[in-house]
Design a protein around this motif. Structure first.
Motif, PDB file in Angstrom:
ATOM      1  N   PHE A 116      14.425  -0.878  -9.841  1.00 13.44           N
ATOM      2  CA  PHE A 116      13.657  -2.063  -9.500  1.00 13.44           C
ATOM      3  C   PHE A 116      13.129  -1.932  -8.077  1.00 13.44           C
ATOM      4  O   PHE A 116      13.568  -1.080  -7.299  1.00 13.44           O
ATOM      5  CB  PHE A 116      14.488  -3.344  -9.663  1.00 13.44           C
ATOM      6  CG  PHE A 116      15.661  -3.471  -8.728  1.00 13.44           C
ATOM      7  CD1 PHE A 116      15.567  -4.190  -7.549  1.00 13.44           C
ATOM      8  CD2 PHE A 116      16.884  -2.884  -9.046  1.00 13.44           C
ATOM      9  CE1 PHE A 116      16.655  -4.323  -6.694  1.00 13.44           C
ATOM     10  CE2 PHE A 116      17.978  -3.022  -8.213  1.00 13.44           C
ATOM     11  CZ  PHE A 116      17.861  -3.737  -7.021  1.00 13.44           C
ATOM     12  N   CYS A 117      12.156  -2.764  -7.761  1.00 18.59           N
ATOM     13  CA  CYS A 117      11.454  -2.648  -6.489  1.00 18.59           C
ATOM     14  C   CYS A 117      11.418  -4.015  -5.818  1.00 18.59           C
ATOM     15  O   CYS A 117      11.208  -5.036  -6.478  1.00 18.59           O
ATOM     16  CB  CYS A 117      10.030  -2.150  -6.767  1.00 18.59           C
ATOM     17  SG  CYS A 117       9.137  -1.606  -5.316  1.00 18.59           S
ATOM     18  N   VAL A 118      11.645  -4.054  -4.492  1.00 17.23           N
ATOM     19  CA  VAL A 118      11.612  -5.316  -3.757  1.00 17.23           C
ATOM     20  C   VAL A 118      10.731  -5.189  -2.528  1.00 17.23           C
ATOM     21  O   VAL A 118      10.426  -4.091  -2.067  1.00 17.23           O
ATOM     22  CB  VAL A 118      13.032  -5.753  -3.317  1.00 17.23           C
ATOM     23  CG1 VAL A 118      13.943  -5.931  -4.518  1.00 17.23           C
ATOM     24  CG2 VAL A 118      13.634  -4.752  -2.329  1.00 17.23           C
ATOM     25  N   SER A 119      10.326  -6.343  -1.991  1.00 19.39           N
ATOM     26  CA  SER A 119       9.558  -6.359  -0.750  1.00 19.39           C
ATOM     27  C   SER A 119      10.501  -6.146   0.427  1.00 19.39           C
ATOM     28  O   SER A 119      11.723  -6.094   0.258  1.00 19.39           O
ATOM     29  CB  SER A 119       8.853  -7.708  -0.595  1.00 19.39           C
ATOM     30  OG  SER A 119       9.814  -8.741  -0.382  1.00 19.39           O
ATOM     31  N   SER A 120       9.945  -6.052   1.623  1.00 15.56           N
ATOM     32  CA  SER A 120      10.784  -5.854   2.817  1.00 15.56           C
ATOM     33  C   SER A 120      11.681  -7.059   3.080  1.00 15.56           C
ATOM     34  O   SER A 120      12.650  -6.970   3.829  1.00 15.56           O
ATOM     35  CB  SER A 120       9.903  -5.584   4.043  1.00 15.56           C
ATOM     36  OG  SER A 120       8.973  -6.633   4.237  1.00 15.56           O
ATOM     37  N   GLU A 121      11.364  -8.214   2.443  1.00 14.67           N
ATOM     38  CA  GLU A 121      12.216  -9.408   2.573  1.00 14.67           C
ATOM     39  C   GLU A 121      13.264  -9.469   1.473  1.00 14.67           C
ATOM     40  O   GLU A 121      14.043 -10.422   1.397  1.00 14.67           O
ATOM     41  CB  GLU A 121      11.360 -10.682   2.531  1.00 14.67           C
ATOM     42  CG  GLU A 121      10.418 -10.875   3.718  1.00 14.67           C
ATOM     43  CD  GLU A 121       9.176 -10.012   3.576  1.00 14.67           C
ATOM     44  OE1 GLU A 121       8.754  -9.773   2.419  1.00 14.67           O
ATOM     45  OE2 GLU A 121       8.638  -9.581   4.607  1.00 14.67           O
ATOM     46  N   GLY A 122      13.256  -8.458   0.584  1.00 16.95           N
ATOM     47  CA  GLY A 122      14.243  -8.414  -0.486  1.00 16.95           C
ATOM     48  C   GLY A 122      13.829  -9.134  -1.754  1.00 16.95           C
ATOM     49  O   GLY A 122      14.607  -9.228  -2.701  1.00 16.95           O
TER      50      GLY A 122
END
Length: 298
Positions: free
Chosen positions: A142-148
């Motif tokens: 899975f992939c997240v933004s820099s804010e999680g």
């Protein structure tokens, strides 16, 4: 010329800008959709999924930043390019924080906008292709933004999270809270393992690296899916007691269990007393030994 199926949604409260961009996009073979405000844009994306969105930053009522956040909730993988006369660094950062991937300054130069659109559509298609490949292989990534915040996840990941999240109705928000500070750490390295303690069962994830602006992770599944449910099925204990006993098998203290399961230490100890009584033991070591034997057989 681009593929005629490429759809560009232009959101701007200026009819002049909309007209100019509509002509430029149609000339290049794009399918152009237009919205005069954020509400119209949100209504459009409920029916049609654009390949890229051009979004004015300054609009009445719902500004571009708020509109961007809502659009990203509906279309997390669609690139959004801000159109703005605001060139202060704080405004640029605000646009990226809202979910924008790029920005162009007004007055708009059509050739520059078309070039940016083509680049971001191509990049998004490559990312989507890679995601589809992962989906088809049953990967636990899975992939997240820099804010999680979650950007995308394979079906396997969604199924796994649903299995362990229990009564948590917003499991990804819970994961995000633990991920955010870790992503800001200077010690963040590829192959690092992080344990998420938001659920009744621990969730281990492996950091695979950054693919700007996203961070890629993989769930580290145990050899068998050993959860507190295994204990509840085989012992005369309640669901909550099985959760407490599960963490006891990991050597956690009552205080640690209270933090993990969002209860008071006193409540955790009351559950322990009931566990001892039902299992016919008088200490944590004996209770943990029973739990470990059952988990090993699961």
């Amino acid at each position: 010329m681009n593929n005629i199926s490429d759809v560009v949604l232009v959101v701007d409260d200026s009819p002049e800008s909309l007209g100019m961009l509509n002509v430029a996009l149609n000339t290049q073979g794009f399918t152009a959709l237009v919205a005069l405000n954020g509400v119209q844009a949100l209504a459009i994306v409920e029916k049609v999924k654009p390949d890229v969105i051009l979004l004015d930053a300054v609009m009445p009522e719902m500004d571009g930043f708020e509109t961007c956040k809502k659009l990203k909730e509906a279309l997390p993988n669609t690139p959004i390019i801000f159109m703005t006369g605001l060139t202060e660094i704080d405004d640029v950062v605000k646009g990226f924080d809202a979910g924008g991937i790029d920005y162009v300054t007004k007055p708009i130069a059509p050739d520059e906008v078309i070039a940016r659109i083509k680049t971001h559509i191509q990049t998004a298609k490559i990312a989507l292709s890679a995601q589809s490949a992962l989906d088809s292989t049953g990967s636990n990534t899975f992939c997240v933004s820099s804010e999680g915040r979650l950007s995308w996840a394979t079906p396997n990941v969604h199924q796994f999270i649903e299995k362990i999240c229990g009564e948590d109705t917003s499991p990804w928000a819970s994961i995000s809270k633990e991920l955010a500070p870790w992503l800001q750490s200077e010690n963040l390295e590829e192959s690092s393992i992080l344990t998420i303690h938001s659920f009744s069962s621990p969730l281990q994830i492996k950091y695979l690296g950054v693919q700007a602006p996203h961070h890629l992770f993989k769930i580290v599944e145990p050899p068998t899916s050993k959860t507190h449910l295994c204990l509840q099925e085989k012992l005369p204990i309640t669901k909550r007691e099985s959760e407490v006993l599960y963490w006891i098998s990991f050597g956690k203290t009552s205080w640690e269990i209270s933090q993990i399961l969002d209860m008071s230490p006193r409540t955790a100890n009351k559950h322990l007393e009931q566990i001892y009584k039902k299992l016919g033991v008088d200490n944590k070591t004996s209770a943990a030994a029973i739990a470990l034997r059952l988990l090993e057989r699961s």
